[in-house]
Design an enzyme around this catalytic site. Structure first.
Site, PDB file in Angstrom:
ATOM      1  N   TYR A 143       2.892  -3.100   2.078  1.00  0.00           N
ATOM      2  CA  TYR A 143       2.748  -3.957   0.898  1.00  0.00           C
ATOM      3  C   TYR A 143       4.092  -4.544   0.485  1.00  0.00           C
ATOM      4  O   TYR A 143       4.252  -5.767   0.369  1.00  0.00           O
ATOM      5  CB  TYR A 143       2.140  -3.162  -0.270  1.00  0.00           C
ATOM      6  CG  TYR A 143       2.323  -3.828  -1.622  1.00  0.00           C
ATOM      7  CD1 TYR A 143       1.705  -5.042  -1.907  1.00  0.00           C
ATOM      8  CD2 TYR A 143       3.139  -3.250  -2.608  1.00  0.00           C
ATOM      9  CE1 TYR A 143       1.890  -5.670  -3.137  1.00  0.00           C
ATOM     10  CE2 TYR A 143       3.317  -3.861  -3.844  1.00  0.00           C
ATOM     11  CZ  TYR A 143       2.691  -5.072  -4.104  1.00  0.00           C
ATOM     12  OH  TYR A 143       2.884  -5.694  -5.317  1.00  0.00           O
TER      13      TYR A 143
ATOM     14  N   THR B 265       7.336  -8.107  -7.011  1.00  0.00           N
ATOM     15  CA  THR B 265       7.374  -6.707  -7.441  1.00  0.00           C
ATOM     16  C   THR B 265       8.765  -6.096  -7.260  1.00  0.00           C
ATOM     17  O   THR B 265       9.551  -6.566  -6.425  1.00  0.00           O
ATOM     18  CB  THR B 265       6.346  -5.917  -6.596  1.00  0.00           C
ATOM     19  OG1 THR B 265       6.578  -4.527  -6.747  1.00  0.00           O
ATOM     20  CG2 THR B 265       6.484  -6.227  -5.105  1.00  0.00           C
ATOM     21  N   ASP B 266       9.023  -5.011  -8.002  1.00  0.00           N
ATOM     22  CA  ASP B 266      10.288  -4.288  -7.816  1.00  0.00           C
ATOM     23  C   ASP B 266      10.279  -3.484  -6.503  1.00  0.00           C
ATOM     24  O   ASP B 266      11.319  -3.002  -6.062  1.00  0.00           O
ATOM     25  CB  ASP B 266      10.568  -3.354  -9.002  1.00  0.00           C
ATOM     26  CG  ASP B 266       9.501  -2.286  -9.224  1.00  0.00           C
ATOM     27  OD1 ASP B 266       8.465  -2.313  -8.542  1.00  0.00           O
ATOM     28  OD2 ASP B 266       9.710  -1.405 -10.090  1.00  0.00           O
ATOM     29  N   GLU B 267       9.085  -3.329  -5.894  1.00  0.00           N
ATOM     30  CA  GLU B 267       8.993  -2.465  -4.711  1.00  0.00           C
ATOM     31  C   GLU B 267       9.761  -3.039  -3.515  1.00  0.00           C
ATOM     32  O   GLU B 267      10.052  -2.323  -2.560  1.00  0.00           O
ATOM     33  CB  GLU B 267       7.522  -2.200  -4.361  1.00  0.00           C
ATOM     34  CG  GLU B 267       6.790  -1.605  -5.550  1.00  0.00           C
ATOM     35  CD  GLU B 267       5.423  -1.001  -5.235  1.00  0.00           C
ATOM     36  OE1 GLU B 267       5.172  -0.646  -4.078  1.00  0.00           O
ATOM     37  OE2 GLU B 267       4.617  -0.904  -6.174  1.00  0.00           O
TER      38      GLU B 267
ATOM     39  N   LYS C 215       5.510  -8.459   0.510  1.00  0.00           N
ATOM     40  CA  LYS C 215       5.981  -9.157  -0.692  1.00  0.00           C
ATOM     41  C   LYS C 215       7.444  -9.600  -0.504  1.00  0.00           C
ATOM     42  O   LYS C 215       7.828 -10.693  -0.922  1.00  0.00           O
ATOM     43  CB  LYS C 215       5.868  -8.264  -1.927  1.00  0.00           C
ATOM     44  CG  LYS C 215       4.462  -7.969  -2.398  1.00  0.00           C
ATOM     45  CD  LYS C 215       3.686  -9.187  -2.863  1.00  0.00           C
ATOM     46  CE  LYS C 215       4.195  -9.764  -4.166  1.00  0.00           C
ATOM     47  NZ  LYS C 215       3.301 -10.865  -4.663  1.00  0.00           N
TER      48      LYS C 215
ATOM     49  N   LEU D 156     -11.484 -13.958  -4.736  1.00  0.00           N
ATOM     50  CA  LEU D 156     -12.413 -12.907  -5.141  1.00  0.00           C
ATOM     51  C   LEU D 156     -12.568 -11.856  -4.049  1.00  0.00           C
ATOM     52  O   LEU D 156     -13.662 -11.608  -3.541  1.00  0.00           O
ATOM     53  CB  LEU D 156     -13.777 -13.489  -5.555  1.00  0.00           C
ATOM     54  CG  LEU D 156     -13.757 -14.364  -6.804  1.00  0.00           C
ATOM     55  CD1 LEU D 156     -15.159 -14.869  -7.130  1.00  0.00           C
ATOM     56  CD2 LEU D 156     -13.197 -13.609  -8.018  1.00  0.00           C
TER      57      LEU D 156
HETATM   58  P1  NAD Z   1      -4.818  -7.554  -8.027  1.00  0.00           P
HETATM   59  O1  NAD Z   1      -5.014  -6.929  -6.675  1.00  0.00           O
HETATM   60  O2  NAD Z   1      -5.474  -6.926  -9.215  1.00  0.00           O
HETATM   61  O3  NAD Z   1      -5.291  -9.067  -7.994  1.00  0.00           O
HETATM   62  C1  NAD Z   1      -5.014  -9.931  -6.931  1.00  0.00           C
HETATM   63  C2  NAD Z   1      -5.912 -11.155  -7.080  1.00  0.00           C
HETATM   64  O4  NAD Z   1      -5.579 -12.058  -6.002  1.00  0.00           O
HETATM   65  C3  NAD Z   1      -7.397 -10.842  -6.964  1.00  0.00           C
HETATM   66  O5  NAD Z   1      -8.115 -11.536  -7.952  1.00  0.00           O
HETATM   67  C4  NAD Z   1      -7.764 -11.345  -5.583  1.00  0.00           C
HETATM   68  O6  NAD Z   1      -9.121 -11.777  -5.474  1.00  0.00           O
HETATM   69  C5  NAD Z   1      -6.791 -12.504  -5.410  1.00  0.00           C
HETATM   70  N1  NAD Z   1      -6.510 -12.840  -4.008  1.00  0.00           N
HETATM   71  C6  NAD Z   1      -6.234 -11.975  -3.000  1.00  0.00           C
HETATM   72  N2  NAD Z   1      -6.046 -12.649  -1.848  1.00  0.00           N
HETATM   73  C7  NAD Z   1      -6.175 -13.967  -2.154  1.00  0.00           C
HETATM   74  C8  NAD Z   1      -6.075 -15.163  -1.389  1.00  0.00           C
HETATM   75  N3  NAD Z   1      -5.804 -15.136  -0.089  1.00  0.00           N
HETATM   76  N4  NAD Z   1      -6.263 -16.351  -2.021  1.00  0.00           N
HETATM   77  C9  NAD Z   1      -6.551 -16.389  -3.359  1.00  0.00           C
HETATM   78  N5  NAD Z   1      -6.676 -15.292  -4.106  1.00  0.00           N
HETATM   79  C10 NAD Z   1      -6.479 -14.090  -3.533  1.00  0.00           C
HETATM   80  O7  NAD Z   1      -3.251  -7.630  -8.214  1.00  0.00           O
HETATM   81  P2  NAD Z   1      -2.376  -7.583  -9.536  1.00  0.00           P
HETATM   82  O8  NAD Z   1      -2.060  -6.173  -9.837  1.00  0.00           O
HETATM   83  O9  NAD Z   1      -3.017  -8.431 -10.561  1.00  0.00           O
HETATM   84  O10 NAD Z   1      -1.039  -8.276  -9.027  1.00  0.00           O
HETATM   85  C11 NAD Z   1      -0.846  -9.677  -9.145  1.00  0.00           C
HETATM   86  C12 NAD Z   1       0.511 -10.045  -8.567  1.00  0.00           C
HETATM   87  O11 NAD Z   1       1.530  -9.327  -9.260  1.00  0.00           O
HETATM   88  C13 NAD Z   1       0.663  -9.655  -7.090  1.00  0.00           C
HETATM   89  O12 NAD Z   1       1.391 -10.676  -6.452  1.00  0.00           O
HETATM   90  C14 NAD Z   1       1.467  -8.355  -7.126  1.00  0.00           C
HETATM   91  O13 NAD Z   1       2.239  -8.218  -5.960  1.00  0.00           O
HETATM   92  C15 NAD Z   1       2.336  -8.592  -8.338  1.00  0.00           C
HETATM   93  N6  NAD Z   1       2.762  -7.374  -9.044  1.00  0.00           N
HETATM   94  C16 NAD Z   1       1.858  -6.420  -9.411  1.00  0.00           C
HETATM   95  C17 NAD Z   1       2.290  -5.309 -10.120  1.00  0.00           C
HETATM   96  C18 NAD Z   1       1.318  -4.238 -10.576  1.00  0.00           C
HETATM   97  O14 NAD Z   1       1.750  -3.214 -11.112  1.00  0.00           O
HETATM   98  N7  NAD Z   1       0.009  -4.418 -10.440  1.00  0.00           N
HETATM   99  C19 NAD Z   1       3.640  -5.163 -10.454  1.00  0.00           C
HETATM  100  C20 NAD Z   1       4.542  -6.171 -10.064  1.00  0.00           C
HETATM  101  C21 NAD Z   1       4.087  -7.281  -9.369  1.00  0.00           C
HETATM  102  P1  TYD Z   2      -0.053   3.040  -7.867  1.00  0.00           P
HETATM  103  O1  TYD Z   2      -0.778   2.846  -9.152  1.00  0.00           O
HETATM  104  O2  TYD Z   2      -0.844   3.003  -6.601  1.00  0.00           O
HETATM  105  O3  TYD Z   2       1.170   1.999  -7.843  1.00  0.00           O
HETATM  106  P2  TYD Z   2       2.414   1.887  -6.794  1.00  0.00           P
HETATM  107  O4  TYD Z   2       2.134   2.695  -5.593  1.00  0.00           O
HETATM  108  O5  TYD Z   2       2.413   0.418  -6.511  1.00  0.00           O
HETATM  109  O6  TYD Z   2       3.608   2.356  -7.551  1.00  0.00           O
HETATM  110  O7  TYD Z   2       0.674   4.443  -7.937  1.00  0.00           O
HETATM  111  C1  TYD Z   2       1.592   4.760  -8.967  1.00  0.00           C
HETATM  112  C2  TYD Z   2       2.190   6.104  -8.641  1.00  0.00           C
HETATM  113  O8  TYD Z   2       1.162   7.097  -8.746  1.00  0.00           O
HETATM  114  C3  TYD Z   2       2.706   6.196  -7.212  1.00  0.00           C
HETATM  115  O9  TYD Z   2       3.877   7.025  -7.208  1.00  0.00           O
HETATM  116  C4  TYD Z   2       1.581   6.900  -6.454  1.00  0.00           C
HETATM  117  C5  TYD Z   2       0.973   7.793  -7.516  1.00  0.00           C
HETATM  118  N1  TYD Z   2      -0.480   8.055  -7.391  1.00  0.00           N
HETATM  119  C6  TYD Z   2      -0.948   9.375  -7.482  1.00  0.00           C
HETATM  120  O10 TYD Z   2      -0.183  10.336  -7.639  1.00  0.00           O
HETATM  121  N2  TYD Z   2      -2.302   9.582  -7.377  1.00  0.00           N
HETATM  122  C7  TYD Z   2      -3.187   8.556  -7.182  1.00  0.00           C
HETATM  123  O11 TYD Z   2      -4.416   8.812  -7.071  1.00  0.00           O
HETATM  124  C8  TYD Z   2      -2.692   7.212  -7.117  1.00  0.00           C
HETATM  125  C9  TYD Z   2      -3.626   6.043  -6.905  1.00  0.00           C
HETATM  126  C10 TYD Z   2      -1.315   7.015  -7.224  1.00  0.00           C
END
Ligand code: NAD
Ligand code: TYD
Length: 353
Positions: A159, A133-135, A163, A34
């Site tokens: 980040y 992630t793809d990043e 990962k 959390l």
């Molecule tokens: P998020 O930041 O919304 O959620 C992360 C969750 O992990 C939160 O509930 C946080 O409380 C919990 N957390 C953080 N540190 C922790 C710890 N040390 N122990 C236990 N819980 C912990 O992230 P998300 O967008 O839901 O992403 C989830 C996973 O998917 C991540 O591993 C992220 O790298 C991966 N991912 C995300 C995206 C995206 O677009 N959001 C895309 C590809 C992969």
């Molecule tokens: P984001 O949602 O932060 O995801 P990621 O950086 O993991 O791809 O951002 C998506 C794209 O949008 C990224 O190219 C950064 C851009 N962005 C903006 O242009 N303005 C914003 O306020 C934010 C948060 C992101």
């Protein structure tokens, strides 16, 4: 049952909710620290569901993780827990190293101990699914082929570097210790319960609030957007049928420039919730200073998961983004809790006594 980590965050919560939609689903023990990104309101509908056990804790806490594995004896672990926001990683990378690298290391070590003591079918059927992630693949030029699983890792932000490191650990625990792992590398997600520091929910909520819609640089950076429900169905598929030690790219075949995404959201809002002055929300678009080291283009070649496992996304960008805007309009209480920060009150209540 299965164990999910980070299941109070955006994707983890969507995964838990969709898993438990099935009446015959196995139970879930959900370990989440959390952080600011974890929100129990995401899981509110499960309050009375005995199949869901929430545990407040850190994947880096060895004693706690070992104890949970012993107590719940999960047949699989799905690791979502992470620090996930690129901009935050630029300003403060330490938490990213701690959770994404050290935390994953701890989870792998505890799992190795637990799995090592399983016998027979329990041991053979166990899975550790790492969500990534793809990043990690870095940035593409306009003419490059989309990321394949064989692309070299070239992470550019703290980040993505953290990962990438965690993916390498997972891979090594397979090759060195024979641990039954699978890793998925997914493109940018969007959908319900997305914390409004990320582009799509930020633009929806800022638009409704009359605030500027910040577009970094020229807004021509490309992301490959996937509706979160499709990411969850892909994880279920890989968990059930993925080959051990393999990685699977997950994507929506939906490459869009950021400015196009912002314009699309504005257009949907113009239709569903017109501004009082009848002008378009696009008036609020504001170009701001670019993110340092901003990756230009991400795109996923998702042919492997399609060929091997028959998975394809159910949503197009048009259907998914409309559903998402509608969800934010239909859930003002959730939005208010996040915007005012009152979703954090649970921690105060829980620990006051
Ligand atoms: P998020 O930041 O919304 O959620 C992360 C969750 O992990 C939160 O509930 C946080 O409380 C919990 N957390 C953080 N540190 C922790 C710890 N040390 N122990 C236990 N819980 C912990 O992230 P998300 O967008 O839901 O992403 C989830 C996973 O998917 C991540 O591993 C992220 O790298 C991966 N991912 C995300 C995206 C995206 O677009 N959001 C895309 C590809 C992969
Ligand atoms: P984001 O949602 O932060 O995801 P990621 O950086 O993991 O791809 O951002 C998506 C794209 O949008 C990224 O190219 C950064 C851009 N962005 C903006 O242009 N303005 C914003 O306020 C934010 C948060 C992101």
């Amino acid at each position: 049952m299965i164990m999910v980590t980070g299941g109070a965050g955006f994707i983890g919560a969507n995964f838990v909710l969709s898993w438990l939609m099935s009446p015959n689903a196995e139970g879930i023990v959900n370990l989440d620290k959390l952080t600011y990104a974890g929100n129990l309101a995401n899981l509110e509908t499960l309050e009375k569901d005995a199949r869901h056990t929430f545990v407040h804790g850190d994947i880096g806490d060895k004693l706690l993780v070992a104890q949970l594995l012993e107590e719940y004896r999960p047949r699989a672990i799905v690791n979502f827990a992470a620090e996930s926001h690129v901009d935050r990683s630029i300003y403060g990378p330490a938490d990213f190293i701690q959770t994404n690298i050290v935390g994953t290391f701890n989870l792998l070590e505890c799992t190795r101990e637990y799995w090592g003591n399983l016998l027979g079918d329990e041991k053979r059927q166990f899975r550790f699914h790492h969500v990534s992630t793809d990043e990690v693949y870095g940035s593409l030029s306009a003419s490059d082929h989309a990321f394949r699983e064989t692309n070299p890792y070239e992470p550019n932000s703290p980040y993505s570097a953290s990962k990438a490191a965690s993916d390498h650990l997972v891979r090594a625990w397979f090759h060195t210790y024979g641990m039954p792992v699978v890793t998925t590398n997914c493109s940018n997600n969007y959908g319900p319960y997305h914390f409004p520091e990320k582009l799509i929910p930020l633009v929806i909520l800022n638009a409704l609030d009359g605030k500027p819609l910040p577009v970094y640089g020229d807004g021509q950076q490309i992301r490959d957007w996937l509706y979160v429900g499709d990411h969850c169905s892909a994880i279920r598929e890989v968990l059930a049928n993925g080959r051990l030690g393999e990685t699977y790219n997950i994507g929506g075949w939906n490459e869009k420039a950021n400015l196009e995404v912002v314009n699309t959201i504005c257009k949907i809002l113009d239709e569903l919730k017109p501004r009082a002055d009848k002008k378009s929300y696009t008036e609020q678009i504001t170009f701001v200073k670019d993110r340092p080291g901003h990756d230009r283009r991400y795109a996923i070649d998702a042919s492997k998961i399609e060929k091997e496992l028959g998975w394809r996304p159910a949503e197009t960008f048009d259907t998914g983004i409309r559903k998402t805007v509608e969800w934010y309009l239909d859930n003002p209480t959730w939005v208010k809790g996040v915007v005012t920060g009152s979703y954090r009150d649970w921690l105060d209540k829980q620990y006051r006594n």
